[in-house]
Motif scaffolding. Structure first.
Motif, short mmCIF file in Angstrom:
data_model
loop_
_atom_site.label_atom_id
_atom_site.label_comp_id
_atom_site.label_asym_id
_atom_site.label_seq_id
_atom_site.Cartn_x
_atom_site.Cartn_y
_atom_site.Cartn_z
N LYS A 10 41.15 33.95 49.03
CA LYS A 10 39.87 34.18 47.88
C LYS A 10 40.76 34.96 47.44
O LYS A 10 40.80 35.12 45.72
CB LYS A 10 39.36 35.70 49.04
CG LYS A 10 38.49 36.24 48.19
CD LYS A 10 37.31 36.67 49.63
CE LYS A 10 35.82 37.06 48.95
NZ LYS A 10 35.37 38.04 49.42
N SER A 14 40.46 34.81 42.99
CA SER A 14 40.51 36.12 42.07
C SER A 14 41.63 36.27 41.45
O SER A 14 41.17 36.13 39.76
CB SER A 14 40.40 36.69 42.80
OG SER A 14 39.89 39.02 42.10
N SER A 18 41.21 36.29 36.79
CA SER A 18 41.62 37.90 36.52
C SER A 18 43.14 37.25 35.62
O SER A 18 42.95 38.07 34.05
CB SER A 18 42.12 38.86 37.49
OG SER A 18 41.73 39.24 38.30
N GLU A 45 38.33 29.73 39.95
CA GLU A 45 37.44 30.23 39.82
C GLU A 45 36.27 31.09 40.95
O GLU A 45 36.14 31.98 40.67
CB GLU A 45 37.33 30.91 38.63
CG GLU A 45 38.94 30.77 37.98
CD GLU A 45 38.63 30.89 36.23
OE1 GLU A 45 37.44 30.84 35.85
OE2 GLU A 45 39.87 31.15 35.52
N GLY A 47 36.21 30.53 43.96
CA GLY A 47 36.57 30.83 44.89
C GLY A 47 36.69 29.57 46.54
O GLY A 47 37.09 29.87 47.23
#
Length: 78
Positions: A10, A14, A18, A45, A47
């Motif tokens: 996860k 993320s 980012s 993106e 997950g």
């Protein structure tokens, strides 16, 4: 506190998003840099790491963005 594998994935997902948004690049350019398809990047993106995506993606992140592969499993503050 040790983070389990699900949480590590996860965080990785993320972090990919980012990195892309911090670099101000679109999904097409990011996918190209990572050697994956746009749909694979969009899955990451959101997950989900597709089975078609290999560990090579971590080395490409290192090459293009200077982030060591092991650091991709820790929250990145960009």
């Amino acid at each position: 506190m040790k983070i389990n594998r699900k949480e590590q994935f996860k965080i990785l997902c993320s972090n990919v998003k980012s990195i892309r948004t911090s670099a101000k690049i679109g999904v097409e350019e990011m996918a190209q840099k990572l050697g994956i398809t746009v749909s694979e990047l969009e899955a990451i993106e959101s997950g989900v790491i597709p089975e078609s995506v290999t560990v090579e993606i971590l080395f490409r992140i290192n090459t293009h963005f200077g982030i060591h592969p092991k650091n991709m499993f820790d929250p990145i503050n960009l």
